[in-house]
Design a protein around this motif. Structure first.
Motif, mmCIF file in Angstrom:
data_model
loop_
_atom_site.group_PDB
_atom_site.id
_atom_site.type_symbol
_atom_site.label_atom_id
_atom_site.label_comp_id
_atom_site.label_asym_id
_atom_site.label_seq_id
_atom_site.Cartn_x
_atom_site.Cartn_y
_atom_site.Cartn_z
ATOM 1 N N ALA A 122 30.090 40.143 38.659
ATOM 2 C CA ALA A 122 29.677 39.443 39.874
ATOM 3 C C ALA A 122 30.839 38.673 40.468
ATOM 4 C CB ALA A 122 28.518 38.492 39.577
ATOM 5 N N SER A 123 31.681 38.120 39.617
ATOM 6 C CA SER A 123 32.805 37.335 40.129
ATOM 7 C C SER A 123 33.819 38.208 40.839
ATOM 8 C CB SER A 123 33.477 36.545 38.995
ATOM 9 O OG SER A 123 34.212 37.407 38.151
ATOM 10 N N THR A 124 33.845 39.502 40.543
ATOM 11 C CA THR A 124 34.787 40.388 41.208
ATOM 12 C C THR A 124 34.251 40.884 42.535
ATOM 13 O OG1 THR A 124 33.968 42.358 40.095
ATOM 14 C CG2 THR A 124 35.773 41.181 39.028
ATOM 15 N N SER A 125 32.959 40.765 42.761
ATOM 16 C CA SER A 125 32.380 41.330 43.972
ATOM 17 C C SER A 125 32.025 40.297 45.029
ATOM 18 C CB SER A 125 31.127 42.128 43.606
ATOM 19 O OG SER A 125 30.161 41.288 43.047
ATOM 20 N N LEU A 126 32.088 39.025 44.695
ATOM 21 C CA LEU A 126 31.726 37.997 45.655
ATOM 22 C C LEU A 126 32.969 37.365 46.264
ATOM 23 C CD1 LEU A 126 28.924 36.269 43.585
ATOM 24 C CD2 LEU A 126 28.637 37.758 45.557
ATOM 25 N N CYS A 139 43.081 29.837 49.462
ATOM 26 C CA CYS A 139 43.845 29.156 48.439
ATOM 27 C C CYS A 139 45.311 29.552 48.550
ATOM 28 C CB CYS A 139 43.278 29.555 47.079
ATOM 29 S SG CYS A 139 43.139 28.213 45.913
ATOM 30 N N PRO A 140 46.214 28.683 48.116
ATOM 31 C CA PRO A 140 47.621 29.051 48.137
ATOM 32 C C PRO A 140 47.875 30.300 47.298
ATOM 33 C CG PRO A 140 47.334 26.756 47.452
ATOM 34 C CD PRO A 140 45.969 27.371 47.560
ATOM 35 N N ALA A 141 48.984 30.956 47.573
ATOM 36 C CA ALA A 141 49.333 32.193 46.871
ATOM 37 C C ALA A 141 49.394 31.992 45.360
ATOM 38 C CB ALA A 141 50.660 32.726 47.385
ATOM 39 N N GLY A 142 49.668 30.779 44.908
ATOM 40 C CA GLY A 142 49.778 30.504 43.482
ATOM 41 C C GLY A 142 48.467 30.545 42.736
ATOM 42 N N ALA A 143 47.344 30.567 43.456
ATOM 43 C CA ALA A 143 46.030 30.589 42.808
ATOM 44 C C ALA A 143 45.174 31.707 43.392
ATOM 45 C CB ALA A 143 45.350 29.240 42.952
ATOM 46 N N PRO A 144 45.593 32.949 43.182
ATOM 47 C CA PRO A 144 44.815 34.073 43.691
ATOM 48 C C PRO A 144 43.582 34.325 42.827
ATOM 49 C CG PRO A 144 46.586 34.893 42.347
ATOM 50 C CD PRO A 144 46.749 33.389 42.418
ATOM 51 N N GLY A 145 42.847 35.346 43.172
ATOM 52 C CA GLY A 145 41.745 35.784 42.321
ATOM 53 C C GLY A 145 40.491 34.949 42.458
ATOM 54 N N GLU A 146 39.629 35.155 41.508
ATOM 55 C CA GLU A 146 38.335 34.484 41.480
ATOM 56 C C GLU A 146 38.332 33.385 40.412
ATOM 57 O OE1 GLU A 146 35.951 35.078 43.661
ATOM 58 O OE2 GLU A 146 37.179 36.634 44.577
ATOM 59 N N ALA A 181 53.634 31.741 42.807
ATOM 60 C CA ALA A 181 52.786 32.918 42.963
ATOM 61 C C ALA A 181 53.133 33.972 41.911
ATOM 62 C CB ALA A 181 52.953 33.502 44.360
ATOM 63 N N ASP A 182 54.276 33.803 41.257
ATOM 64 C CA ASP A 182 54.718 34.766 40.249
ATOM 65 C C ASP A 182 54.172 34.461 38.862
ATOM 66 O OD1 ASP A 182 56.243 36.117 42.150
ATOM 67 O OD2 ASP A 182 57.964 34.809 41.820
ATOM 68 N N THR A 183 53.616 33.279 38.668
ATOM 69 C CA THR A 183 53.105 32.888 37.361
ATOM 70 C C THR A 183 51.577 32.908 37.409
ATOM 71 O OG1 THR A 183 55.016 31.432 37.204
ATOM 72 C CG2 THR A 183 53.348 31.191 35.524
ATOM 73 N N VAL A 184 51.029 34.073 37.120
ATOM 74 C CA VAL A 184 49.586 34.290 37.170
ATOM 75 C C VAL A 184 49.215 35.175 35.983
ATOM 76 C CG1 VAL A 184 47.677 35.251 38.540
ATOM 77 C CG2 VAL A 184 49.575 34.105 39.695
ATOM 78 N N PRO A 185 48.175 34.815 35.237
ATOM 79 C CA PRO A 185 47.788 35.635 34.074
ATOM 80 C C PRO A 185 47.297 37.027 34.494
ATOM 81 C CG PRO A 185 46.206 33.880 34.441
ATOM 82 C CD PRO A 185 47.310 33.654 35.413
ATOM 83 N N ASP A 186 47.487 37.964 33.589
ATOM 84 C CA ASP A 186 47.096 39.358 33.868
ATOM 85 C C ASP A 186 45.618 39.505 34.224
ATOM 86 O OD1 ASP A 186 49.671 40.252 33.415
ATOM 87 O OD2 ASP A 186 49.281 40.879 31.339
ATOM 88 N N VAL A 187 44.753 38.763 33.545
ATOM 89 C CA VAL A 187 43.322 38.895 33.811
ATOM 90 C C VAL A 187 42.998 38.541 35.269
ATOM 91 C CG1 VAL A 187 42.611 36.572 33.083
ATOM 92 C CG2 VAL A 187 41.012 38.467 32.867
ATOM 93 N N VAL A 188 43.790 37.665 35.872
ATOM 94 C CA VAL A 188 43.590 37.303 37.283
ATOM 95 C C VAL A 188 44.175 38.386 38.186
ATOM 96 C CG1 VAL A 188 44.150 35.618 39.077
ATOM 97 C CG2 VAL A 188 43.505 34.836 36.793
ATOM 98 N N THR A 189 45.411 38.794 37.920
ATOM 99 C CA THR A 189 46.048 39.791 38.782
ATOM 100 C C THR A 189 45.345 41.147 38.714
ATOM 101 O OG1 THR A 189 47.674 40.419 37.096
ATOM 102 C CG2 THR A 189 48.327 38.701 38.674
ATOM 103 N N GLN A 190 44.699 41.424 37.586
ATOM 104 C CA GLN A 190 44.015 42.705 37.422
ATOM 105 C C GLN A 190 42.527 42.618 37.780
ATOM 106 O OE1 GLN A 190 44.929 43.758 33.376
ATOM 107 N NE2 GLN A 190 47.098 44.007 33.814
ATOM 108 N N GLY A 191 42.129 41.520 38.380
ATOM 109 C CA GLY A 191 40.754 41.393 38.838
ATOM 110 C C GLY A 191 39.721 41.326 37.734
#
Length: 116
Positions: free
Chosen positions: A11-15, A21-28, A104-114
């Motif tokens: 659900a968190s990937t579809s909503l 948010c700034p580029a440093g905090a992408p994702g859900e 924006a370059d320091t983001v965990p894989d689970v976030v960058t991979q959705g």
């Protein structure tokens, strides 16, 4: 319990996130919760009871409900990223928590991979 967790992650990937948010905090926000718990538990087994407990507790503490997008999603992600960055600093992987949070370059894989 496992099916509930999987449903929350999916659900968190579809909503949509309501707050830009700034580029440093992408994702859900839920992906950041998972990243923090993976770091705390040194595990990526989100189906384990220990990880599920961490994910539910961390989501609750940060008032994150993947079924209800929040206008405060950005601040929750930034707070969770700061926690994740503190763990990175503690492990000697970064020099500055503040720099990590802004990067924006320091983001965990689970976030960058959705969440995958």
């Amino acid at each position: 319990m496992r099916s509930i967790l999987i449903a929350l992650v999916l659900a968190s990937t579809s909503l949509p996130t309501l707050a830009a948010c700034p580029a440093g905090a992408p994702g859900e926000p839920m992906h950041w919760v998972i990243a923090v718990c993976q770091q705390r538990n040194e595990s990526d087994e989100i189906e384990s009871p220990k990880m599920q407990s961490c994910i539910f507790a961390t989501a609750k503490a940060n008032k994150i409900d993947p079924a209800k997008p929040s206008a405060k999603a950005c601040s929750a992600k930034l707070k969770l990223k700061a926690e994740w960055c503190r763990g990175m600093k503690k492990d000697g992987l970064i020099d500055s928590v503040d720099g990590c949070v802004r990067s924006a370059d320091t983001v965990p894989d689970v976030v960058t991979q959705g969440g995958a």
